[in-house]
Design a protein around this motif. Structure first.
Motif, PDB file in Angstrom:
ATOM      1  N   TYR A 179      -2.869  -9.094   1.456  1.00  0.00           N
ATOM      2  CA  TYR A 179      -3.076  -8.230   0.229  1.00  0.00           C
ATOM      3  C   TYR A 179      -4.194  -7.239   0.278  1.00  0.00           C
ATOM      4  O   TYR A 179      -3.938  -6.132   0.009  1.00  0.00           O
ATOM      5  CB  TYR A 179      -3.152  -9.224  -0.888  1.00  0.00           C
ATOM      6  N   LYS A 192      -3.295  -4.343   2.954  1.00  0.00           N
ATOM      7  CA  LYS A 192      -2.279  -3.476   2.535  1.00  0.00           C
ATOM      8  C   LYS A 192      -2.899  -2.521   1.444  1.00  0.00           C
ATOM      9  O   LYS A 192      -2.737  -1.322   1.625  1.00  0.00           O
ATOM     10  CB  LYS A 192      -1.154  -4.019   1.886  1.00  0.00           C
ATOM     11  N   LYS A 247      -3.496   1.581   1.681  1.00  0.00           N
ATOM     12  CA  LYS A 247      -2.845   2.220   0.780  1.00  0.00           C
ATOM     13  C   LYS A 247      -4.045   3.165   0.214  1.00  0.00           C
ATOM     14  O   LYS A 247      -3.938   4.371  -0.096  1.00  0.00           O
ATOM     15  CB  LYS A 247      -2.525   1.437  -0.434  1.00  0.00           C
ATOM     16  N   PRO A 289      -0.175  -1.671   8.425  1.00  0.00           N
ATOM     17  CA  PRO A 289      -0.297  -0.603   7.420  1.00  0.00           C
ATOM     18  C   PRO A 289      -1.098   0.578   7.817  1.00  0.00           C
ATOM     19  O   PRO A 289      -1.287   1.510   7.470  1.00  0.00           O
ATOM     20  CB  PRO A 289      -0.792  -0.992   6.159  1.00  0.00           C
TER      21      PRO A 289
END
Lengths: 181, 181, 181, 181
Positions: free
Chosen positions: D52, D55, D59, D116
């Motif tokens: 989590y 990511k 982001k 990511p």
DNA sequence: CATGAATGAGCTTTCATTCAT
DNA sequence: AATGAATGAAAGCTCATTCAT
């Protein structure tokens, strides 16, 4: 003996639980292993100390006891010198009390520890026969002697009772009131 | 509570030293970890049990005590019910006696444990004022009560003293002889 | 010392969490209790090892450092021998990195661990004064040294970077590019 | 999610070691058992949080990144926003760093956590091809980015480096010096 | 879904005892 | 006799996990 003194000292400060072989040795100024030169194990050290203290105590109380005096005076001497002995070294009482409830004690040691006090039992028996004290089972008389001795000593340790001519008289009067005929 | 019962039982068999958390749990029929759900640690378990027993004891002795009777009768009720309570469960006395010398005790718990017994101190004070018992520091009176209680109980546990009307009378006479004015 | 080696080995395999006293003892070929002869508790064992490694590291890096060379060469010696030292025993880096985030660390140990590295700080200060490297707070310079050292070492451990003349040149060029004036 | 927040908070205060399921639950304001409604076990909770955070981080860094700018400006955006993200929540860095050395990590999670960030690897490859940054294995470049990022962040947490236009310029100049061609 | 009391394996630490010196 | 480092069984305590409610 240094080991005995160290053990008593430690028991006072830390109780039976905190009394380890390492600490006893350190307090006595010797090596841990050396303890095992003198005692087979902790069990034996504790039991030896118990018997030593009991004998010492009997000697202190009975050694200079004048048997040629009236019963009341005799009991006073006995009782007051017992208390005097107890407060001379509270550490001994602390040890003996805990020993009594410890896993170290056993019937034979208990009996052996009683031995030096037989003269006291004899005095009680005679006093009963002469109708000076109550003619009840000696266990009752002994309980009075011991019970008052223990509790008065504790109270003195906690400074609730002082130690002088007057307090001695009060304490003995109470004992005598409980056992006299 | 099962944990208290288990602890008392173990203390009787193995003494304070042999009383491990694992054994308490097993005796109580629960897991070791469960003990720590109810008590933060061993220290707290022991202290809780102490206070529980003290309160229980005070309740048992004082609950049905009839205060409207002559002092002598009042003291007899008090003394005899104290002994009755002690012999009803010797395990309690065994625990309390060892607790007193353990590293678990501290001044505040000691004081808290005394609280439920304040009515007894009041009775003693009044009896002194009314010249029924000796006008000496309460510590002396309390020592007599406690000392005789403890030793008589021990003797009964060891079957040296029996428990009946006659023995009760002897024991109380001894107490009364020691404190009466 | 065997205990230190065992601890480092275990940390590599199982991490800080899996590093139990029992396993350390077994790995070191001694009994669990023996660990407590040398260290008061786990906390102290870990802290001792930390300080030991820091001192060792400083000694390895600074011992044969020739101070009489141009700054650029000096920094190359310093940086390359730091990496060499780190890859000589990846276990040390693994330990030091985890120690830093562990509940064992405290400010005083952190400071004590820095002490042996003071000569490096002095070199940085002088190089700044001589306008050879950037005249910025030493924290920036030190971050470059440490950051590149750590990451290059990790990459080498994971075989993404090899260890030879050519790679050493690349790594130092990158460091020098970041700090040179 | 409240559980994630609680875990990060606890990790900051007590470290990985002191982070128990009971404490996480309490901090999150739910019952211990409820944690197991959402996560099969502690292992999965930690791994989920790791992914989590990774990511989220990707982001935050990449979401508003303008790819249509010169490489140098692009790297500056990337680097500065990475640091900004790290200092926005030091707790995340603290967690990620410890996670990396924990027994919870495994190769597949590590790879999944990298995913990511692939755009960054692409940018590096292209910049190398265009001869703007050094044409060395990407591991070197990535080590510079990561190493400086980590250490600068640590220094800022310990208030050795401040956070403003000027410090940003210094930090990026150092990064750029290390990787530029 | 949510709870939290109960669990028990496994941790750190202690300590009576041994034994090579 | 005296030593004290080494031992390892056993103590107190923790904590991830389960399960009846």
């Amino acid at each position: 003996m240094a080991i005995y003194t160290a053990t008593l000292h430690l028991n006072e400060d830390l109780g039976f639980t905190g009394m380890t072989m390492a600490k006893i040795a350190k307090e006595a100024g010797i090596a841990t292993g050396t303890l095992y030169v003198y005692f087979k194990n902790k069990h034996e050290l504790i039991n030896s100390l118990y018997l030593y203290l009991k004998k010492q105590k009997a000697k202190n109380i009975l050694y200079e006891l004048n048997l040629n005096q009236p019963y009341k005076a005799l009991f006073k001497s006995l009782f007051i010198s017992s208390i005097a002995n107890a407060i001379a070294d509270f550490r001994e009482s602390a040890f003996l009390e805990q020993y009594y409830r410890s896993p170290f004690i056993n019937e034979s040691v208990k009996i052996e520890g009683m031995q030096p006090f037989t003269p006291i039992f004899q005095i009680i028996e005679e006093a009963k026969k002469d109708l000076v004290i109550k003619d009840v089972d000696t266990a009752y008389i002994f309980s009075c002697l011991n019970g008052l001795l223990n509790e008065f000593t504790k109270s003195m340790k906690e400074n609730q009772i002082s130690w002088n001519e007057s307090s001695q008289q009060i304490m003995f009067d109470m004992l005598w009131g409980s056992i006299k005929n």
